[in-house]
Design a protein around this motif. Structure first.
Motif, short mmCIF file in Angstrom:
data_model
loop_
_atom_site.label_atom_id
_atom_site.label_comp_id
_atom_site.label_asym_id
_atom_site.label_seq_id
_atom_site.Cartn_x
_atom_site.Cartn_y
_atom_site.Cartn_z
N GLU A 99 0.84 -1.19 0.00
CA GLU A 99 0.00 0.00 0.00
C GLU A 99 0.88 1.24 0.00
N LEU A 100 0.57 2.19 -0.87
CA LEU A 100 1.24 3.49 -0.92
C LEU A 100 0.19 4.57 -0.67
N GLY A 101 0.54 5.55 0.17
CA GLY A 101 -0.43 6.59 0.49
C GLY A 101 0.21 7.94 0.70
N SER A 102 -0.61 8.98 0.55
CA SER A 102 -0.19 10.35 0.81
C SER A 102 -1.34 11.11 1.45
N ASP A 103 -1.01 11.91 2.47
CA ASP A 103 -1.93 12.86 3.06
C ASP A 103 -1.35 14.25 2.86
N PHE A 104 -2.22 15.25 2.66
CA PHE A 104 -1.72 16.60 2.42
C PHE A 104 -2.81 17.58 2.80
N GLY A 105 -2.40 18.81 3.11
CA GLY A 105 -3.42 19.78 3.48
C GLY A 105 -2.86 21.03 4.11
N SER A 106 -3.65 21.64 4.98
CA SER A 106 -3.36 22.95 5.55
C SER A 106 -2.04 22.97 6.29
N PHE A 107 -1.45 24.18 6.32
CA PHE A 107 -0.21 24.46 7.06
C PHE A 107 0.96 23.63 6.53
N GLY A 108 0.90 23.31 5.23
CA GLY A 108 2.00 22.62 4.58
C GLY A 108 2.19 21.17 4.99
N MET A 109 1.16 20.55 5.58
CA MET A 109 1.29 19.16 6.02
C MET A 109 1.34 18.22 4.82
N PHE A 110 2.33 17.32 4.84
CA PHE A 110 2.44 16.31 3.78
C PHE A 110 3.02 15.05 4.39
N ASN A 111 2.29 13.96 4.31
CA ASN A 111 2.72 12.67 4.86
C ASN A 111 2.76 11.64 3.74
N GLN A 112 3.90 11.02 3.54
CA GLN A 112 4.04 9.91 2.60
C GLN A 112 4.27 8.63 3.42
N TYR A 113 3.52 7.60 3.11
CA TYR A 113 3.67 6.36 3.89
C TYR A 113 3.53 5.14 2.99
N VAL A 114 4.12 4.05 3.44
CA VAL A 114 4.09 2.80 2.69
C VAL A 114 3.90 1.66 3.68
N THR A 115 3.11 0.68 3.30
CA THR A 115 2.87 -0.50 4.13
C THR A 115 3.03 -1.74 3.27
N LEU A 116 3.82 -2.70 3.77
CA LEU A 116 4.04 -3.95 3.08
C LEU A 116 3.64 -5.08 4.02
N GLY A 117 2.84 -6.01 3.53
CA GLY A 117 2.41 -7.09 4.40
C GLY A 117 2.15 -8.39 3.66
N PHE A 118 2.66 -9.49 4.22
CA PHE A 118 2.41 -10.82 3.70
C PHE A 118 2.26 -11.76 4.89
N GLY A 119 1.47 -12.80 4.72
CA GLY A 119 1.31 -13.75 5.81
C GLY A 119 0.82 -15.09 5.33
N GLY A 120 1.16 -16.11 6.09
CA GLY A 120 0.71 -17.46 5.84
C GLY A 120 0.62 -18.21 7.15
N ARG A 121 0.47 -19.50 7.06
CA ARG A 121 0.32 -20.30 8.27
C ARG A 121 1.58 -20.28 9.13
N SER A 122 2.74 -20.20 8.52
CA SER A 122 3.99 -20.31 9.28
C SER A 122 4.70 -18.97 9.49
N TYR A 123 4.17 -17.88 8.94
CA TYR A 123 4.83 -16.59 9.12
C TYR A 123 3.83 -15.46 8.91
N ASP A 124 4.19 -14.28 9.40
CA ASP A 124 3.41 -13.07 9.14
C ASP A 124 4.36 -11.88 9.27
N LEU A 125 4.42 -11.06 8.23
CA LEU A 125 5.35 -9.93 8.18
C LEU A 125 4.60 -8.65 7.84
N THR A 126 4.82 -7.61 8.64
CA THR A 126 4.30 -6.28 8.37
C THR A 126 5.45 -5.28 8.48
N VAL A 127 5.61 -4.45 7.44
CA VAL A 127 6.62 -3.39 7.44
C VAL A 127 5.92 -2.09 7.09
N PHE A 128 6.15 -1.06 7.91
CA PHE A 128 5.51 0.24 7.69
C PHE A 128 6.55 1.34 7.81
#
Length: 718
Positions: free
Chosen positions: A138-167
Motif C-alpha cells: 500500500e502506498l499513500g499520501s496525506d496533504f493539506g493545511s499548514f504545509g502538512m504532507f505525509n508519505q507512507y508505505v505498508t508492506l504485508g504478507f502472511g501465511g500459516r507459518s509466518y506473518d510480516l508487516t513493514v511500515f
C-alpha cells in the motif's frame, strides 16, 4: 485473564473484569490520522491535550496525564504486547502513526496487578496491522493545511507459518503556530515465525526521529491576545501577546535578554528505537509459556526554554509468564503467573541556552546520572464457577530502586561552583484485585471490580524545586490507589450496543505536577496526601433505521471525571511571607470534568454510490481549573469536523484498489485551548492569594488548537 491472538503474535493480556474499551481501524483509517488523538477520540474515558511537538499528544485515561505537559503518564503502554513505557514511567506518542495500526485497547482503572509500576490509571495496547490482512503493498499520501504532507508505505504478507508487516512514513509541516515547523519519520516492523507447531518467535522493531521547532506555552492572557503568535519573530518588534524567554547574555550568570522562540532556536530533536523479541511455547493445548526481551533507547536533544536537555535513556525489559487453561470439575480455571525485570540507565546534561540563536549552548546548568529498575511478580486466577459467572482474584508486586546524583553548576564573576545532590530511594508496592462478572444472556454482561495500583516517583521528579529550578525534591513518596468499578455491556435490540461504567477511586500521595513559568527549567512535582477520582463512562453505537437506512450510524462516547483533593495543605511563600492553605474539597487542576464525542456516520452499502461515506463529528470539552486554589479556568470548547471518503466496490475492477478522502477540521474556525499545564498560585504581599486576573498572566501553560484546516489523501493497494 486471556491471551488475545497468540497465534498471530499479539499475545496481549486482557485482564478479566477490568473495564476495557477499544477502537478498531474502521473508526480512524478513513481520515488524515495525524496523531494518536485520531485513534482514541471515540473511546470513553480517554481524553487528550497537546504536548510538546507535532505528535507528542498527552493521552489520559481517567485523567492520568491531564496534569502533565508531555507523553503518556500513569499508564503502561504496549505495542503488540511489547512495552513502550520505559522503567521510569515515560512513554511518548511521537512514534505512533495511525496508518500502521489495526486498533487500540484501553484497560481502564487501577491495573498494577498485571501491568506493574505506573499502571495506576490503566494500560493501553496498540495493535499493528497483520501481514495477512494487508496482503500486498500500500502506498499513500496525506496533504493539506499548514504545509502538512505525509508519505507512507505498508508492506504485508502472511501465511500459516509466518506473518510480516513493514511500515514507514515521513511527515512534514509548517505548523499553525509560529516556530512549529516539524519533520518526523517512523519505521515499524513485526515478524512472526512459527518454528514448530508449538513454538513461535515474534520480532518487533520501531524507530522514530522527531525534528521539531517548538513555540513557548502561553499565559491565558497571551492566548486571548495572540493565540498563534503572529508577528512574534523578533522580540524588539513583537506584537502584543507574544511569548519570550529570558536568556543569560553570557550563558552563565548575570544579565538576561528577552528572545522569541525563533530567535532562540527552541525545539526538539529526539530519536526513539525499540527492538523486542518474544518466544512463545505451547507445552500443550492448554498451557503457553512466553519469554520476552525488549531494548528501548530514547535519546533527547531539547532546547525547550531557558535550558537545553541532552542525553540518552537506555532501558532493558525482560519478562516470563505462563498461562494455563484447566478444568476444575465441570468448571474452567485460567491461571496466569509471571515475573518481570526492567532497568533504565541514563546520563543527561542540561545547558543554559544563550541569546546567540540556533539553540546555542552556554554554561553547563547541571548533570544527572543514575538508574531505575523494577522487579515484579504477578499472579491471577479466573474461575468460571458457573456458566454465567466468572470470579477473578490476583496479586502483583514490584520492588523499585531509584539511584541518581545531580550536580548543579552556578556561576559568578569569582568562578564556578558545583553542588551535588544524591538520591537513593527504594520502594515496595503490592496490588491485589478481585472482580466478578455475570453474563445472564448474550445481551447482558455485568462486572464489578476492586483494583489497586501504584506509581513510584521518577528520578526527574526528585530534582526540581517548587520554583521550577533544579534542586532537592528527594522526599517524594509512591502514589497508590484503590478503585471500584461497576459496569455493564447491554445489547437491548438489534442495532444498539451500550457500555456504561461508574468508577470511584481513592488515592494516597497522588503525584501532581505544575509549571512555575517559561523561565524555569521544568515542572515541579509534589504529593497530595489524599484525593478521590469518581466518574461515569458511557459508550453507544446505534443504527436507528436498520432497514430504511442501513448505512447510517450514530457513535457516542461521554465521560464525567470529578477529581478532588480530600487532604492537602499547600504552603506558599513570597514577599517574605509564608502561608498554609487547605486545598481539601478543591478540584485537582488540569482534569477535564466533561468530554463528549458524537459521530453521525453514513456509508452507502450498495447501488451506484456504493463505497461513498463520511461523518459529521462534534467534540466537546468543558472548562477546567488550572491552579490548586481553583481561581483560574481554561475555557471549554466545541468543535465540528467533517469527513468524506470513497472506497470503490470490487465490481469496478482495478479502481477498487484506490481510496480517497477529504476532511475539514474545526469547521467553525473556533479558537480554543488544545493543551494547558497546571500553574502555581501566587502569594501576595498582604498574605492573600492572587486572583484570576493575575494568574492569567502566568506563562508556561497554554498551547492553542488548530484553526480551520482542510486535508485530503489517497491510498492505493497493489
Amino acid at each position: 485473564m486471556t491471551v488475545r491472538g497468540s497465534g498471530r503474535g499479539a499475545a496481549t493480556l486482557r485482564p478479566a473484569g477490568q473495564t476495557t474499551y477499544s477502537a478498531e481501524r474502521g473508526s480512524f483509517a478513513n481520515q488524515v490520522g495525524q496523531s494518536v488523538a485520531d485513534m482514541v477520540v471515540t473511546i470513553p474515558g480517554v481524553s487528550f491535550v497537546a504536548g510538546n511537538g507535532p505528535r507528542d499528544v498527552v493521552v489520559s485515561v481517567r485523567g492520568s496525564g491531564d496534569r502533565q505537559s508531555y507523553g503518556l503518564k500513569n499508564l503502561q503502554v504496549l505495542e503488540d504486547g511489547f512495552p513502550v513505557t520505559q522503567p521510569d514511567g515515560t512513554a511518548r506518542s511521537d512514534l505512533i502513526d495511525p496508518h500502521a495500526y489495526e486498533g487500540v485497547d484501553v484497560f481502564q482503572g487501577p491495573a498494577s496487578t498485571v501491568y506493574g509500576n505506573y499502571a495506576i490509571n490503566g494500560a493501553i495496547n496498540f495493535r499493528t496491522r497483520t501481514g495477512a490482512d494487508i496482503h500486498g503493498l500500500e502506498l499513500g499520501s496525506d496533504f493539506g493545511s499548514f504545509g502538512m504532507f505525509n508519505q507512507y508505505v505498508t508492506l504485508g504478507f502472511g501465511g500459516r507459518s509466518y506473518d510480516l508487516t513493514v511500515f514507514g512514513s515521513d511527515v512534514r509541516g509548517n505548523g499553525f503556530i509560529a516556530n512549529s515547523r516539524y519533520a518526523t519519520s517512523t519505521e515499524n516492523m513485526r515478524l512472526r515465525v512459527n518454528l514448530t507447531e508449538r513454538d513461535r518467535l515474534i520480532l518487533k522493531f520501531v524507530n522514530n526521529v522527531t525534528d521539531a521547532f517548538l513555540p513557548l506555552r502561553l499565559s491565558l492572557a497571551q492566548f486571548r491576545l495572540n493565540p498563534y503568535q503572529q508577528g512574534c519573530a523578533i522580540a524588539a518588534d513583537a506584537a502584543a501577546g507574544c511569548a519570550t524567554v529570558n536568556l543569560l547574555v553570557n550563558g552563565r550568570y548575570g544579565a538576561t535578554v528577552a528572545r522569541t522562540p525563533q530567535q532562540a532556536g527552541l525545539g526538539r530533536f529526539d530519536r526513539r528505537t525499540i527492538v523486542g523479541l518474544r518466544w512463545e511455547h505451547d507445552f500443550d493445548s492448554r498451557t503457553t509459556w512466553r519469554n520476552q526481551f525488549t531494548y528501548d533507547q530514547r535519546h533527547i536533544d531539547q532546547p525547550t526554554s531557558v535550558a537545553s536537555y541532552v542525553g540518552p535513556y537506555n532501558s532493558y525489559n525482560a519478562s516470563s509468564d505462563v498461562t494455563n487453561h484447566a478444568r476444575l470439575g465441570a468448571t474452567s480455571l485460567t491461571t496466569f503467573g509471571g515475573i518481570s525485570f526492567d532497568y533504565l540507565d541514563f546520563g543527561s546534561q542540561v545547558y543554559n541556552v544563550t541569546p546567540a540563536g540556533g539553540a546555542t549552548r552556554g554554561g553547563l546548568n547541571g548533570t544527572s546520572y543514575g538508574h531505575q529498575w523494577n522487579l515484579g511478580a504477578r499472579f491471577q486466577e479466573d474461575w468460571q464457577f458457573a456458566p454465567q459467572w466468572h470470579a477473578v482474584v490476583g496479586l502483583g508486586g514490584t520492588y523499585s530502586d531509584l539511584g541518581a546524583i545531580q550536580n548543579l553548576y552556578s556561576y559568578s564573576a569569582a568562578g564556578q561552583r558545583v553542588t551535588g545532590i544524591t538520591a537513593n530511594r527504594f520502594f515496595f508496592n503490592l496490588a491485589p484485585e478481585a472482580a466478578l462478572i455475570y453474563a445472564p444472556d448474550r445481551d447482558w454482561t455485568l462486572h464489578a471490580r476492586v483494583g489497586t495500583a501504584y506509581a513510584t516517583p521518577t528520578t526527574s521528579n526528585l530534582f526540581v524545586t517548587p520554583q521550577g529550578n533544579y534542586g532537592n525534591n528527594t522526599h517524594l513518596r509512591s502514589e497508590t490507589s484503590v478503585g471500584v468499578d461497576l459496569g455493564a455491556d447491554w445489547h437491548p435490540f438489534a442495532g444498539l450496543d451500550l457500555q456504561a461504567t461508574g468508577f470511584y477511586e481513592f488515592y494516597r500521595n497522588e503525584l501532581v505536577s505544575q509549571s512555575a513559568g517559561v523561565n524555569t527549567v521544568s515542572s515541579f512535582t509534589f504529593n497530595a496526601p489524599a484525593s478521590q477520582h469518581r466518574g461515569v463512562e458511557l459508550g453507544a453505537e446505534w443504527t436507528p433505521l436498520r432497514h430504511a437506512l442501513p448505512g447510517g450510524r450514530i457513535r457516542l462516547s461521554y465521560t464525567y471525571d470529578n477529581q478532588i483533593y480530600t487532604d492537602y495543605t499547600e504552603v506558599m511563600s513570597g514577599s517574605g511571607l509564608s502561608r498554609a492553605f487547605d486545598r481539601g474539597g478543591r478540584r485537582i487542576p488540569g482534569v477535564i470534568p466533561n468530554f463528549l464525542n458524537a459521530r453521525f456516520l453514513y456509508d452507502q452499502p450498495d447501488g451506484p454510490l456504493e463505497g461513498l461515506g463520511g461523518y459529521v463529528e462534534v467534540t466537546w470539552r468543558s472548562d477546567y481549573w488550572l491552579d490548586n486554589a481553583n481561581r483560574l479556568r481554561a475555557p471549554g470548547y466545541a468543535l465540528v469536523n467533517l469527513e468524506l471518503h470513497y472506497d470503490p466496490p470490487k465490481r469496478l475492477g482495478w479502481v477498487h484498489r484506490l481510496h480517497g478522502y477529504v476532511e475539514v477540521q474545526n469547521l467553525a474556525n473556533k479558537t480554543y485551548v488544545a493543551g494547558a499545564t497546571n500553574i502555581a498560585d501566587v502569594l501576595l504581599a498582604d498574605g492573600t492569594q492572587a486572583g484570576a486576573a493575575m494568574l492569567a498572566t502566568r506563562t508556561g501553560s497554554i498551547y492553542a488548537g488548530s484553526p480551520r484546516a482542510v486535508f485530503g489523501g489517497v491510498r492505493v493497494h497493489f
